[in-house]
Design a protein around this motif. Sequence first.
Motif, PDB file in Angstrom:
ATOM      1  N   LEU A   1      46.811  98.912  19.235  1.00 50.05           N
ATOM      2  CA  LEU A   1      47.012 100.143  19.982  1.00 50.05           C
ATOM      3  C   LEU A   1      47.827 101.098  19.119  1.00 50.05           C
ATOM      4  O   LEU A   1      48.861 100.709  18.577  1.00 50.05           O
ATOM      5  CB  LEU A   1      47.752  99.838  21.287  1.00 50.05           C
ATOM      6  CG  LEU A   1      47.993 101.022  22.213  1.00 50.05           C
ATOM      7  CD1 LEU A   1      47.924 100.562  23.661  1.00 50.05           C
ATOM      8  CD2 LEU A   1      49.310 101.701  21.947  1.00 50.05           C
TER       9      LEU A   1
ATOM     10  N   TYR B   1      49.726 104.716  19.343  1.00 53.44           N
ATOM     11  CA  TYR B   1      50.189 105.781  20.231  1.00 53.44           C
ATOM     12  C   TYR B   1      50.828 106.895  19.423  1.00 53.44           C
ATOM     13  O   TYR B   1      51.792 106.686  18.695  1.00 53.44           O
ATOM     14  CB  TYR B   1      51.213 105.233  21.231  1.00 53.44           C
ATOM     15  CG  TYR B   1      52.011 106.324  21.922  1.00 53.44           C
ATOM     16  CD1 TYR B   1      51.388 107.266  22.735  1.00 53.44           C
ATOM     17  CD2 TYR B   1      53.381 106.421  21.762  1.00 53.44           C
ATOM     18  CE1 TYR B   1      52.113 108.265  23.365  1.00 53.44           C
ATOM     19  CE2 TYR B   1      54.121 107.415  22.392  1.00 53.44           C
ATOM     20  CZ  TYR B   1      53.478 108.333  23.190  1.00 53.44           C
ATOM     21  OH  TYR B   1      54.195 109.317  23.807  1.00 53.44           O
TER      22      TYR B   1
ATOM     23  N   ARG C   1      47.615 109.487  14.063  1.00 53.65           N
ATOM     24  CA  ARG C   1      46.703 108.381  14.390  1.00 53.65           C
ATOM     25  C   ARG C   1      45.709 108.161  13.253  1.00 53.65           C
ATOM     26  O   ARG C   1      45.405 107.022  12.906  1.00 53.65           O
ATOM     27  CB  ARG C   1      45.988 108.653  15.719  1.00 53.65           C
ATOM     28  CG  ARG C   1      46.944 108.690  16.911  1.00 53.65           C
ATOM     29  CD  ARG C   1      46.219 108.678  18.253  1.00 53.65           C
ATOM     30  NE  ARG C   1      45.192 109.684  18.416  1.00 53.65           N
ATOM     31  CZ  ARG C   1      45.381 110.893  18.958  1.00 53.65           C
ATOM     32  NH1 ARG C   1      46.603 111.250  19.372  1.00 53.65           N
ATOM     33  NH2 ARG C   1      44.373 111.722  19.100  1.00 53.65           N
TER      34      ARG C   1
ATOM     35  N   CYS D   1      45.836 106.053  21.844  1.00 56.63           N
ATOM     36  CA  CYS D   1      46.429 106.640  23.046  1.00 56.63           C
ATOM     37  C   CYS D   1      47.271 107.849  22.646  1.00 56.63           C
ATOM     38  O   CYS D   1      48.006 107.791  21.667  1.00 56.63           O
ATOM     39  CB  CYS D   1      47.333 105.633  23.755  1.00 56.63           C
ATOM     40  SG  CYS D   1      46.483 104.157  24.339  1.00 56.63           S
TER      41      CYS D   1
ATOM     42  N   GLN E   1      51.928 108.339  27.148  1.00 55.16           N
ATOM     43  CA  GLN E   1      52.614 107.125  27.575  1.00 55.16           C
ATOM     44  C   GLN E   1      51.824 106.425  28.674  1.00 55.16           C
ATOM     45  O   GLN E   1      51.706 105.194  28.687  1.00 55.16           O
ATOM     46  CB  GLN E   1      54.018 107.480  28.058  1.00 55.16           C
ATOM     47  CG  GLN E   1      54.808 106.301  28.572  1.00 55.16           C
ATOM     48  CD  GLN E   1      56.183 106.702  29.074  1.00 55.16           C
ATOM     49  OE1 GLN E   1      56.471 107.886  29.239  1.00 55.16           O
ATOM     50  NE2 GLN E   1      57.029 105.734  29.299  1.00 55.16           N
TER      51      GLN E   1
ATOM     52  N   VAL F   1      49.097 104.350  27.228  1.00 55.21           N
ATOM     53  CA  VAL F   1      49.628 103.135  26.600  1.00 55.21           C
ATOM     54  C   VAL F   1      49.840 102.064  27.663  1.00 55.21           C
ATOM     55  O   VAL F   1      49.388 100.911  27.505  1.00 55.21           O
ATOM     56  CB  VAL F   1      50.958 103.418  25.861  1.00 55.21           C
ATOM     57  CG1 VAL F   1      51.626 102.119  25.429  1.00 55.21           C
ATOM     58  CG2 VAL F   1      50.724 104.328  24.669  1.00 55.21           C
TER      59      VAL F   1
ATOM     60  N   GLU G   1      46.542 100.617  29.008  1.00 58.22           N
ATOM     61  CA  GLU G   1      45.905  99.687  28.059  1.00 58.22           C
ATOM     62  C   GLU G   1      46.632  98.346  28.025  1.00 58.22           C
ATOM     63  O   GLU G   1      46.006  97.293  27.976  1.00 58.22           O
ATOM     64  CB  GLU G   1      45.859 100.290  26.650  1.00 58.22           C
ATOM     65  CG  GLU G   1      44.855 101.391  26.479  1.00 58.22           C
ATOM     66  CD  GLU G   1      43.405 100.936  26.632  1.00 58.22           C
ATOM     67  OE1 GLU G   1      43.098  99.746  26.434  1.00 58.22           O
ATOM     68  OE2 GLU G   1      42.573 101.803  26.963  1.00 58.22           O
TER      69      GLU G   1
ATOM     70  N   CYS H   1      51.100  96.854  18.784  1.00 56.02           N
ATOM     71  CA  CYS H   1      51.214  98.283  19.099  1.00 56.02           C
ATOM     72  C   CYS H   1      51.843  99.003  17.907  1.00 56.02           C
ATOM     73  O   CYS H   1      52.815  98.508  17.330  1.00 56.02           O
ATOM     74  CB  CYS H   1      52.110  98.509  20.306  1.00 56.02           C
ATOM     75  SG  CYS H   1      51.476  97.866  21.851  1.00 56.02           S
TER      76      CYS H   1
ATOM     77  N   LEU I   1      53.592 102.574  17.431  1.00 54.36           N
ATOM     78  CA  LEU I   1      54.093 103.678  18.251  1.00 54.36           C
ATOM     79  C   LEU I   1      54.773 104.729  17.387  1.00 54.36           C
ATOM     80  O   LEU I   1      55.610 104.400  16.546  1.00 54.36           O
ATOM     81  CB  LEU I   1      55.089 103.145  19.289  1.00 54.36           C
ATOM     82  CG  LEU I   1      54.611 102.009  20.185  1.00 54.36           C
ATOM     83  CD1 LEU I   1      55.738 101.577  21.123  1.00 54.36           C
ATOM     84  CD2 LEU I   1      53.370 102.397  20.969  1.00 54.36           C
TER      85      LEU I   1
ATOM     86  N   GLY J   1      58.002 107.258  20.852  1.00 55.53           N
ATOM     87  CA  GLY J   1      57.636 105.853  20.697  1.00 55.53           C
ATOM     88  C   GLY J   1      58.800 104.896  20.839  1.00 55.53           C
ATOM     89  O   GLY J   1      58.615 103.742  21.229  1.00 55.53           O
TER      90      GLY J   1
ATOM     91  N   CYS K   1      58.621 101.951  23.387  1.00 55.80           N
ATOM     92  CA  CYS K   1      58.802 100.588  22.897  1.00 55.80           C
ATOM     93  C   CYS K   1      59.783  99.826  23.785  1.00 55.80           C
ATOM     94  O   CYS K   1      59.515  98.699  24.208  1.00 55.80           O
ATOM     95  CB  CYS K   1      59.296 100.602  21.453  1.00 55.80           C
ATOM     96  SG  CYS K   1      59.586  98.958  20.760  1.00 55.80           S
TER      97      CYS K   1
END
Length: 133
Positions: A8, A10, A17, A40, A43, A46, A49, A58, A60, A69, A73
């Motif tokens: 993932l 984010y 990304r 994503c 939030q 995230v 998912e 993940c 982030l 992030g 987290c």
Amino acid sequence: MQSTARVLVYSDNANTREQVRLATGRRPATDVPRVEFVECATQAAVLKELDSGGIDVCVLDGEAVPSGGMGVCRQIKDEVFHAPPVLLLMGRPQDAWLATWSRADAAVTLPVEPVEFADALAGLLRRRLSVDA
């Protein structure tokens, strides 16, 4: 070894990304599975998912807005049962203490440096997949 790992990513920034995807390639190391990205930008996405399950790691963005992030987290570590490991992207090396506060499993600085990022991601995948085996 499983055939595909789900990662993932984010960030509210499409370029960040993309940096993550490009730095990873098909797989970050030869001894880990190919990577399938789940991107994503919020939030809420995230958390949705993660509730669905199947995320191995993940990544982030600590600089994401409005939900950074680091806060995401910490929320994941507090609220998600068997939370996947988190690789945090930080704006500056001086933010390492915030990565520790957020309980990130690893952290690298932005912009993404491909070798450093791939090494960190591969390490988290190895750890996650050995626990699940």
